[in-house]
Design a protein around this motif. Sequence first.
Motif, PDB file in Angstrom:
ATOM      1  N   THR A 167       0.847  -1.196  -0.022  1.00 60.84           N
ATOM      2  CA  THR A 167       0.029   0.160   0.009  1.00 60.84           C
ATOM      3  C   THR A 167       0.861   1.200   0.120  1.00 60.84           C
ATOM      4  OG1 THR A 167      -1.838  -1.163   0.988  1.00 60.84           O
ATOM      5  CG2 THR A 167      -1.695   1.215   1.025  1.00 60.84           C
ATOM      6  N   GLN A 168       1.926   1.185   0.665  1.00 62.68           N
ATOM      7  CA  GLN A 168       2.842   2.417   0.933  1.00 62.68           C
ATOM      8  C   GLN A 168       3.467   2.473  -0.337  1.00 62.68           C
ATOM      9  OE1 GLN A 168       2.959   4.605   3.177  1.00 62.68           O
ATOM     10  NE2 GLN A 168       4.079   5.859   1.901  1.00 62.68           N
ATOM     11  N   ASP A 169       3.934   1.677  -1.096  1.00 61.96           N
ATOM     12  CA  ASP A 169       4.488   1.699  -2.668  1.00 61.96           C
ATOM     13  C   ASP A 169       3.393   2.286  -3.511  1.00 61.96           C
ATOM     14  OD1 ASP A 169       6.903   0.404  -1.756  1.00 61.96           O
ATOM     15  OD2 ASP A 169       6.216  -1.643  -2.358  1.00 61.96           O
ATOM     16  N   LYS A 170       2.284   1.863  -3.321  1.00 66.23           N
ATOM     17  CA  LYS A 170       1.099   2.595  -4.159  1.00 66.23           C
ATOM     18  C   LYS A 170       0.862   3.971  -4.007  1.00 66.23           C
ATOM     19  CE  LYS A 170      -0.986  -1.768  -5.744  1.00 66.23           C
ATOM     20  NZ  LYS A 170      -2.258  -2.162  -6.256  1.00 66.23           N
ATOM     21  N   ARG A 171       1.087   4.276  -2.546  1.00 65.14           N
ATOM     22  CA  ARG A 171       0.893   5.577  -2.324  1.00 65.14           C
ATOM     23  C   ARG A 171       2.000   6.654  -2.595  1.00 65.14           C
ATOM     24  NH1 ARG A 171      -0.716   5.038   2.632  1.00 65.14           N
ATOM     25  NH2 ARG A 171      -2.839   5.557   2.267  1.00 65.14           N
ATOM     26  N   SER A 172       3.065   6.081  -2.777  1.00 61.44           N
ATOM     27  CA  SER A 172       4.348   6.525  -3.158  1.00 61.44           C
ATOM     28  C   SER A 172       4.171   6.775  -4.586  1.00 61.44           C
ATOM     29  CB  SER A 172       5.511   6.069  -2.904  1.00 61.44           C
ATOM     30  OG  SER A 172       5.855   6.020  -1.441  1.00 61.44           O
ATOM     31  N   ALA A 173       3.807   6.008  -5.414  1.00 63.69           N
ATOM     32  CA  ALA A 173       3.621   6.061  -6.769  1.00 63.69           C
ATOM     33  C   ALA A 173       2.609   7.135  -7.039  1.00 63.69           C
ATOM     34  CB  ALA A 173       3.159   4.755  -7.354  1.00 63.69           C
ATOM     35  N   VAL A 174       1.627   7.167  -6.298  1.00 66.18           N
ATOM     36  CA  VAL A 174       0.622   8.429  -6.532  1.00 66.18           C
ATOM     37  C   VAL A 174       1.045   9.619  -6.340  1.00 66.18           C
ATOM     38  CG1 VAL A 174      -1.732   9.144  -5.932  1.00 66.18           C
ATOM     39  CG2 VAL A 174      -1.350   6.823  -6.407  1.00 66.18           C
ATOM     40  N   VAL A 175       1.832   9.766  -5.017  1.00 66.03           N
ATOM     41  CA  VAL A 175       2.415  10.959  -4.885  1.00 66.03           C
ATOM     42  C   VAL A 175       3.516  11.485  -5.883  1.00 66.03           C
ATOM     43  CG1 VAL A 175       4.205  11.949  -3.195  1.00 66.03           C
ATOM     44  CG2 VAL A 175       2.359  10.748  -2.358  1.00 66.03           C
ATOM     45  N   THR A 176       4.157  10.594  -6.383  1.00 68.09           N
ATOM     46  CA  THR A 176       5.377  10.855  -7.780  1.00 68.09           C
ATOM     47  C   THR A 176       4.379  11.265  -8.949  1.00 68.09           C
ATOM     48  OG1 THR A 176       6.751   8.957  -6.848  1.00 68.09           O
ATOM     49  CG2 THR A 176       6.931  10.058  -9.498  1.00 68.09           C
ATOM     50  N   LEU A 177       3.060  10.818  -9.254  1.00 69.10           N
ATOM     51  CA  LEU A 177       2.503  11.188 -10.495  1.00 69.10           C
ATOM     52  C   LEU A 177       1.837  12.608  -9.859  1.00 69.10           C
ATOM     53  CD1 LEU A 177       0.680   8.012 -11.510  1.00 69.10           C
ATOM     54  CD2 LEU A 177       2.588   9.170 -12.415  1.00 69.10           C
ATOM     55  N   ALA A 178       1.605  12.906  -8.753  1.00 75.58           N
ATOM     56  CA  ALA A 178       1.063  14.058  -8.233  1.00 75.58           C
ATOM     57  C   ALA A 178       2.076  15.330  -8.479  1.00 75.58           C
ATOM     58  CB  ALA A 178       0.562  14.194  -6.807  1.00 75.58           C
ATOM     59  N   HIS A 179       3.435  14.868  -8.318  1.00 80.13           N
ATOM     60  CA  HIS A 179       4.425  15.944  -8.525  1.00 80.13           C
ATOM     61  C   HIS A 179       4.671  16.218  -9.910  1.00 80.13           C
ATOM     62  CE1 HIS A 179       5.711  15.808  -4.262  1.00 80.13           C
ATOM     63  NE2 HIS A 179       6.179  14.640  -4.334  1.00 80.13           N
ATOM     64  N   VAL A 180       4.498  15.288 -10.820  1.00 81.06           N
ATOM     65  CA  VAL A 180       4.399  15.591 -12.281  1.00 81.06           C
ATOM     66  C   VAL A 180       3.141  16.665 -12.534  1.00 81.06           C
ATOM     67  CG1 VAL A 180       4.156  14.692 -14.473  1.00 81.06           C
ATOM     68  CG2 VAL A 180       5.703  13.478 -12.915  1.00 81.06           C
ATOM     69  N   LEU A 181       2.165  16.349 -11.917  1.00 84.07           N
ATOM     70  CA  LEU A 181       0.992  17.151 -12.303  1.00 84.07           C
ATOM     71  C   LEU A 181       0.934  18.669 -11.673  1.00 84.07           C
ATOM     72  CD1 LEU A 181      -1.612  14.503 -11.891  1.00 84.07           C
ATOM     73  CD2 LEU A 181      -1.005  15.517 -14.080  1.00 84.07           C
ATOM     74  N   GLU A 182       1.767  18.428 -10.544  1.00 80.07           N
ATOM     75  CA  GLU A 182       1.777  20.018  -9.961  1.00 80.07           C
ATOM     76  C   GLU A 182       2.827  20.555 -10.936  1.00 80.07           C
ATOM     77  OE1 GLU A 182       1.204  22.711  -7.361  1.00 80.07           O
ATOM     78  OE2 GLU A 182       0.700  20.881  -6.781  1.00 80.07           O
ATOM     79  N   ARG A 183       3.908  20.102 -11.466  1.00 77.89           N
ATOM     80  CA  ARG A 183       4.537  20.970 -12.206  1.00 77.89           C
ATOM     81  C   ARG A 183       4.006  21.518 -13.465  1.00 77.89           C
ATOM     82  NH1 ARG A 183       8.076  16.800 -12.216  1.00 77.89           N
ATOM     83  NH2 ARG A 183       8.204  16.776 -14.249  1.00 77.89           N
TER      84      ARG A 183
END
Length: 129
Positions: A41-57
Motif C-alpha cells: 500500500t505504501q509503494d502504491k501511495r508513493s507512486a501516486v505521490v510521484t504522479l502528483a508531483h508531475v501534475l503539480e509542475r
Amino acid sequence: MQLVDNDRRVLVERALRSPDPKAGDQVQHAIALFRGRTATTQDKRSAVVTLAHVLERRRRLLKAELLRGDEGALFHIANEFAIRHENERQKSDYDLVFLDWIFWWYLATIELTDRLLARGTASARSMGQ
C-alpha cells in the motif's frame, strides 16, 4: 500480481513515451512502484505521490486547458485523502481500490498533458515547453 486490461496497457505505453525527460523518469518510477510484484500500500501511495508531483509542475497548463474546477479536483484528492500530506485532517480510511483509481486517473491526466504539450497549445508555450 494484477493484470490490467488492454486500454490501461496502452495508457502505460503512452505515458512512458513522455517527451519531457524529467516527467518520463518520474512516470517510469511510479509505474514500477505501483505495478511491482510485491507492491505494498505504501509503494502504491508513493507512486501516486510521484504522479502528483508531475501534475503539480504542469498545474498552470491544467488550469488553462481543463474545465473550471477540474484542475482543483486533481489536487483536492491528493491533499485531502492522506496521499501527499498525512495529518489528522486527511481522510486515510479509504479502500485500496481508491488508490488504484487515483493512480490511473493521474496517469491518464499526465498522458493528456503530454499530448497538450506535443500539440503546442498556447498555454503549453507559456510554460516554456
